[in-house]
Motif scaffolding. Structure first.
Motif, PDB file in Angstrom:
ATOM      1  N   UNK A  76      27.560  32.586  32.433  1.00 21.47           N
ATOM      2  CA  UNK A  76      26.628  31.543  32.864  1.00 21.47           C
ATOM      3  C   UNK A  76      26.153  31.862  34.285  1.00 21.47           C
ATOM      4  N   UNK A  77      24.934  31.447  34.577  1.00 18.62           N
ATOM      5  CA  UNK A  77      24.398  31.579  35.928  1.00 18.62           C
ATOM      6  C   UNK A  77      24.809  30.340  36.712  1.00 18.62           C
ATOM      7  N   UNK A  78      25.736  30.521  37.651  1.00 19.32           N
ATOM      8  CA  UNK A  78      26.278  29.380  38.383  1.00 19.32           C
ATOM      9  C   UNK A  78      25.343  29.006  39.530  1.00 19.32           C
ATOM     10  N   UNK A  89      24.600  31.278  42.643  1.00 15.45           N
ATOM     11  CA  UNK A  89      23.994  32.585  42.416  1.00 15.45           C
ATOM     12  C   UNK A  89      24.903  33.595  41.762  1.00 15.45           C
ATOM     13  N   UNK A  90      26.127  33.213  41.445  1.00 11.39           N
ATOM     14  CA  UNK A  90      27.061  34.121  40.793  1.00 11.39           C
ATOM     15  C   UNK A  90      27.025  33.925  39.275  1.00 11.39           C
ATOM     16  N   UNK A 147      35.674  30.663  45.316  1.00 11.43           N
ATOM     17  CA  UNK A 147      35.301  32.056  45.079  1.00 11.43           C
ATOM     18  C   UNK A 147      35.484  32.801  46.396  1.00 11.43           C
ATOM     19  N   UNK A 148      36.423  33.731  46.404  1.00  8.83           N
ATOM     20  CA  UNK A 148      36.776  34.468  47.615  1.00  8.83           C
ATOM     21  C   UNK A 148      36.528  35.949  47.366  1.00  8.83           C
ATOM     22  N   UNK A 192      31.329  38.149  37.305  1.00  8.79           N
ATOM     23  CA  UNK A 192      30.774  39.413  36.806  1.00  8.79           C
ATOM     24  C   UNK A 192      30.707  40.465  37.911  1.00  8.79           C
ATOM     25  N   UNK A 193      30.309  40.061  39.079  1.00 10.86           N
ATOM     26  CA  UNK A 193      30.231  40.981  40.209  1.00 10.86           C
ATOM     27  C   UNK A 193      30.968  40.369  41.402  1.00 10.86           C
ATOM     28  N   UNK A 194      32.286  40.449  41.377  1.00  9.11           N
ATOM     29  CA  UNK A 194      33.064  39.777  42.440  1.00  9.11           C
ATOM     30  C   UNK A 194      32.814  40.345  43.824  1.00  9.11           C
ATOM     31  N   UNK A 195      32.393  41.623  43.907  1.00  8.20           N
ATOM     32  CA  UNK A 195      32.157  42.195  45.230  1.00  8.20           C
ATOM     33  C   UNK A 195      30.972  41.539  45.933  1.00  8.20           C
ATOM     34  N   UNK A 196      30.133  40.783  45.191  1.00  9.99           N
ATOM     35  CA  UNK A 196      28.982  40.120  45.776  1.00  9.99           C
ATOM     36  C   UNK A 196      29.322  38.725  46.304  1.00  9.99           C
ATOM     37  N   UNK A 197      30.578  38.330  46.172  1.00 11.07           N
ATOM     38  CA  UNK A 197      30.973  37.023  46.698  1.00 11.07           C
ATOM     39  C   UNK A 197      30.890  37.051  48.220  1.00 11.07           C
ATOM     40  N   UNK A 198      30.272  36.034  48.767  1.00 10.53           N
ATOM     41  CA  UNK A 198      30.067  35.978  50.210  1.00 10.53           C
ATOM     42  C   UNK A 198      31.398  35.832  50.938  1.00 10.53           C
TER      43      UNK A 198
END
Length: 770
Positions: A169-171, A174-175, A197-198, A131-137
C-alpha cells in the motif's frame, strides 16, 4: 605560655568519621530516604532488560579447528579463517543491517502504557514491512502511527482508513508498506498500539554498539555472542539471524570466488577446445591427402617424449597466464575490496597467503569506508598495509615468473632436440607426428581444465558452513537490569557521597576560619581561649552571661591570663581584632564582668572612638568620657561611671566625639589617664578599634601589658589569619594571644562535636553533668 592544645594522640578512622559527620545525621537521613524512594520509583518505571547469548565455533586452523581432508579436497577455494578477524565481521554494520531488514526491526510496534511505552514484539498482531527501508527519513523523533486491528476481517485501521494484510500500500508518509501477521506473537494486549518507521542505519548502529562478541579464552576458537534487549524473544532472534547472516555471507563470498575462477577456466577451455578441433581437422585432412596412416615405432617413441615435454610446457604457460592475471589485478586495482583472481596451478603457499591477506584487508577497508571518514587513522592504517602488501605480491609474481621462464627455456631446448630427431623420420610421418603431438598436448590440457572445472563446481555446494553452532541463542530468565539490590545500594552510596560532599565542600570551600586547627596551621600566635557562640536578644544593653559553658570559658580565660596568681603583673589588657564584627566588644565586656565577679576591681575602657559599642552596651553614649578628659574639658573622676551590672565593674566611655583622635591621643593626657586607672583598679581592660582599620591601636600598645586578638568563627577570613605573623601592626603589640570567638556546634542538631578543641570537651562535660 603556649596555649596551643595540639592533640598528639591519633584518633582512629572510625572516631574521626563519627566526629566529622555524625552531627549532620538529619541531613544524611533525609538524603538516604530520598534516594531510596527515588530508587524505588526508578525500579517501578524502568524497563527490564534481558540478555541473550549464543556461542559458535569458528574454523580456525591455527587453533586446531579445520575441515576434514575429504571436504577440503572438494572445496579447494575454502580460505582459512582467523578468529579475531571473524569477530570483526560479526560486529560489522553491514551484517547487522541485514538482520534488521530480515526481522523488520526498522518498524517497531509499541504498546502505549501511559507514562512509558514498551515493545510489542510478541504482543502485536501484525508486523510492518517497508519496500524500501533505506528511504526512511533519519529523524531523532520518528512519527507515531497509532492503529487498531480487526481480527475478524484481518484489517488494520489507521486514522479511519482500512488496510488489508499481505498487500503493498502507498502510505501517507510516502512509503510503500505491507502489513503481515506477526509470527512471533505469543500473548495479547489491551493497550493501544502504534508503530514508528526508523532508518535501518540507526537501528543497526544501536544494535552493534550493544553487541558483545568475544572468545572464551586465547586458545579457543569458541566465540560467545551476547546482546541486551527489553524483549528476550527479540534478543534471541537477533543473535540467531546474525549467525545465519554470517554463514550466508561466507557462502556467498566463497561462491563468488569460485564463479570468478570458473569463468577463467571456461575461457581457457573454450580456447583449447577450438585449437583441438582445428588440430583434429588437420590430422584428418593430412591423412586423407598424404596417405599417412600408421606411424613407425620411432615415431611412437618420439610422440611419447614430445608429448610429455609439451604437457609440461603447457602447464608452465598456464601458470604464467595465472601470474599475469594476478599481476594485472594487483597493478590495476586501487585500495577497494573485491574478489581476487584464482591461483589455480600455482603451488606457492606464500603467494596464496599474501593474496588472502590482501583480500581480507580490502574487505575490511570497504567495511570501514562506509562508516568512517577518509582521514580516519584506522582506515589510513589499513590503506598503508594494502600498499605494503602489493609490492610483496608483485615481487613474488616476478620471482615465480623468472623461475617458470627458466624452466620453459629448458623445455623449449628439449623441443629443439626432439625436432632434430624428427628430421630422421620420413617426411610424411614427421609431419603427421608434429600434428599429432600438438593434438596430444591440447587434449591433455583440455582434460586438465575439465577436471579443475568440476572441482570448482563442487566448491559451490553450500553444505560447508564457516562456523558450527555450539549454543543457540537463549535469553536470561530474569532481567539483568535494573537489579533492585544494586539500585538500592547505588542510591544509598549516592546519598552518602552527596552528604559527605556537602559537608566537606561547605567547610573546605569556605573562605572563613571554621576550625581551631586552621588557626594553628596558619600562625604561631597561641590560642588562649575559645568562646562559645551566644545568641543575644534584641536588647542592646549588656546582659549577664547565663550559659554555663560561656561562664566557664571566661573563667578559663582569666586563669590562663594569670588572674589567680599573686605575682600577676599584666593588669592592663588590650582587646582588638582584624576587622569589625569579630566580637571584641563582646569579649571585653564579658571578660570584665567575669573579673569583677571574682572580686577584682575592674574598669572597662572604651577606646573605639568610631564605633563606641561598649558605651552603648552600658547606656553611656551621651556620658562624659575619654575625649572630654583628653581635651581638658572634664577631670579624671568624671570619666568613670558605674556599670550598673556589678559593683566591682566600672566603665570609661568615649564621651563626645571629635574629628582628629590621633592628635588628642598624643597630647600626653592618655598616659596620665592610664596611670590613674592602674592605681585605682586592679585590672584595666581596653576595648580598641580593629587594628587593620585604624592605626590608633598602635598608640595604645605602650599602655597595655597583654593583647587579646579576637578571631571569630565563620567571619574572619583565612587569608587574614595567614598574614598575622607578617603583620607589622601586630608586631608592635605586647604578649599577643588569640581568642577564638563565636564557636558553634557542628551539624544540624546540638551535639558534643564542635569546631574548636575545648568546645567539644566542654560540651561533653556539661552533657554528662546534666
Amino acid at each position: 605560655m603556649n596555649y596551643n592544645s595540639k592533640n598528639s594522640r591519633e584518633d582512629s578512622l572510625f572516631r574521626v568519621i563519627i566526629q566529622t559527620f555524625l552531627p549532620f545525621w538529619p541531613l544524611f537521613l533525609i538524603l538516604i530516604v530520598g534516594s531510596l524512594i527515588s530508587a524505588w520509583a526508578y525500579l517501578r518505571i524502568a524497563t527490564p532488560i534481558y540478555e541473550a547469548s549464543a556461542s559458535i565455533i569458528i574454523k580456525d586452523e591455527q587453533k586446531g579447528v579445520d575441515d576434514s581432508r575429504i571436504v577440503e579436497s572438494m572445496n579447494p577455494f575454502e580460505s582459512k579463517k582467523i578468529v579475531e578477524n571473524e569477530i570483526e565481521v560479526l560486529q560489522s554494520r553491514d551484517l547487522m543491517n541485514s538482520v534488521v531488514r530480515s526481522l523488520y526491526l526498522y518498524s517497531p510496534v509499541q504498546e502505549d502504557a501511559g507514562m512509558k511505552s514498551k515493545p510489542a514484539y510478541t504482543s502485536s498482531p501484525i508486523r510492518i514491512i517497508v519496500k524500501e527501508p533505506e528511504r526512511i527519513e533519519i529523524s531523532n523523533e520518528p512519527e507515531k502511527f497509532s492503529f487498531n486491528y480487526d481480527n475478524e476481517k484481518e484489517e488494520v485501521l489507521i486514522s479511519g482508513e482500512r488496510y488489508g494484510l499481505d498487500n503493498w500500500i502507498e502510505f501517507s508518509n510516502g512509503q510503500t508498506l505491507m502489513f503481515v501477521k506477526n509470527d512471533r506473537r505469543n500473548k495479547s494486549t489491551s493497550a493501544s498500539l502504534y508503530f514508528n518507521l526508523v532508518n535501518p542505519k540507526i537501528i543497526s548502529e544501536g544494535l552493534v554498539d550493544g553487541l558483545d562478541v568475544k572468545v572464551t579464552n586465547k586458545l579457543s576458537s569458541v566465540v560467545n555472542l551476547s546482546i541486551k534487549d527489553p524483549v528476550p524473544e527479540r534478543a534471541e532472534d537477533i543473535l540467531d539471524n546474525l549467525i545465519k547472516e554470517y554463514n550466508r555471507k561466507i557462502v556467498e563470498d566463497r561462491k563468488e570466488l569460485a564463479l570468478n575462477t570458473l569463468a577463467f577456466i571456461e575461457d581457457r577451455i573454450e580456447s583449447v577446445e577450438k585449437d583441438l578441433d582445428q588440430l583434429e581437422n588437420n590430422v584428418e585432412e593430412y591423412r586423407s591427402s598424404a596417405g599417412a596412416i600408421n606411424l613407425s615405432e620411432q615415431g611412437r617413441l618420439y610422440l611419447q617424449d614430445v608429448g610429455e615435454n609439451d604437457k609440461q610446457i603447457t602447464e608452465l604457460e598456464l601458470q604464467l597466464a595465472v601470474l599475469n592475471n594476478v599481476e594485472n589485478y594487483v597493478i590495476s586495482k586501487g585500495s577497494t575490496g573485491g574478489i581476487v583472481p584464482s591461483t589455480l596451478g600455482i603451488n606457492d603457499p606464500i603467494l596464496s597467503q599474501l593474496i588472502e591477506k590482501l583480500y581480507n584487508l580490502e574487505v575490511e577497508y570497504e567495511r570501514l569506508k562506509r562508516t568512517t571518514a577518509e582521514n580516519n587513522p584506522i582506515l589510513t592504517s589499513i590503506t598503508n598495509q594494502i600498499e605494503k602488501i602489493r609490492p610483496g605480491i608483485l615481487e613474488n609474481v616476478n620471482s615465480q615468473r623468472q623461475n617458470l621462464k627458466s624452466r620453459l627455456n629448458n623445455l623449449n631446448s628439449n623441443n629443439q632436440r626432439f625436432n632434430s630427431t624428427l628430421s630422421n623420420i620420413p617426411e610424411k610421418e614427421r609431419t603427421l607426428l608434429e600434428i599429432t603431438r600438438r593434438k596430444t598436448v591440447k587434449n591433455d590440457l583440455f582434460s586438465y581444465l575439465l577436471q579443475k572445472r568440476e572441482e570448482t563446481a563442487l566448491s559451490n555446494i553450500p553444505s560447508n558452513e564457516n562456523s558450527t553452532i555450539v549454543n543457540k541463542a537463549e535469553a536470561s530468565i530474569s532481567p539483568v537490569s535494573p537489579k533492585p539490590l544494586f539500585a538500592y545500594v547505588v542510591a544509598f552510596c549516592v546519598a552518602v557521597v552527596t552528604g559527605i560532599g556537602f559537608v566537606k565542600g561547605r567547610e573546605v570551600l569556605s573562605g572563613a576560619v571554621l576550625f581551631r586547627s586552621e588557626i594553628e596551621k596558619y600562625t604561631d600566635i597561641p590560642i588562649i581561649a575559645e568562646i562559645f557562640h551566644v545568641k543575644t536578644g534584641k536588647s542592646k544593653r549588656f546582659q549577664k552571661p547565663q550559659e554555663f559553658i560561656l561562664i566557664e570559658q571566661l573563667r578559663q580565660l582569666g586563669a590562663r591570663l594569670g588572674l589567680y596568681r599573686r605575682d600577676f603583673k599584666q593588669r592592663r589588657i588590650l582587646i582588638t581584632s582584624g576587622i569589625s564584627g569579630e566580637g571584641k566588644s563582646f569579649v571585653s565586656s564579658n571578660l570584665a564582668y567575669s573579673f569583677a565577679q571574682s572580686g577584682k576591681k575592674v574598669v572597662l575602657v572604651d577606646m573605639d572612638f568610631r564605633k563606641p559599642y561598649v558605651s552603648e552596651l552600658f547606656d553611656l553614649s551621651a556620658s562624659k568620657g575619654i575625649i572630654g578628659f583628653l581635651k581638658n574639658e572634664i577631670n579624671y573622676k568624671d570619666t568613670i561611671h558605674p556599670s550598673g551590672v556589678h559593683p566591682n565593674l566600672s566603665v570609661v566611655s568615649t564621651g563626645a566625639r571629635g574629628d582628629d583622635y590621633s592628635e588628642i591621643l598624643l597630647n600626653g593626657k592618655l598616659e596620665i589617664l592610664m596611670e590613674a586607672l592602674s592605681e585605682d583598679f586592679e585590672y584595666v581592660i581596653l576595648d580598641s578599634a580593629p587594628i587593620n582599620v585604624l592605626a590608633e591601636v598602635n598608640l595604645l600598645a605602650e599602655y597595655s601589658d597583654k593583647t587579646l586578638y579576637v578571631v571569630r568563627h565563620g567571619h574572619t577570613s583565612k587569608e587574614a589569619v595567614k598574614r598575622l605573623d607578617e603583620s607589622t601592626s601586630l608586631q608592635s603589640l605586647k604578649n599577643v594571644s588569640i581568642v577564638f570567638n563565636g564557636l558553634k556546634t557542628r551539624g544540624m542538631v546540638k551535639t558534643d562535636y564542635g569546631y574548636g578543641y575545648d568546645l567539644k570537651h566542654m560540651m561533653n562535660y556539661t552533657n554528662q553533668k546534666s
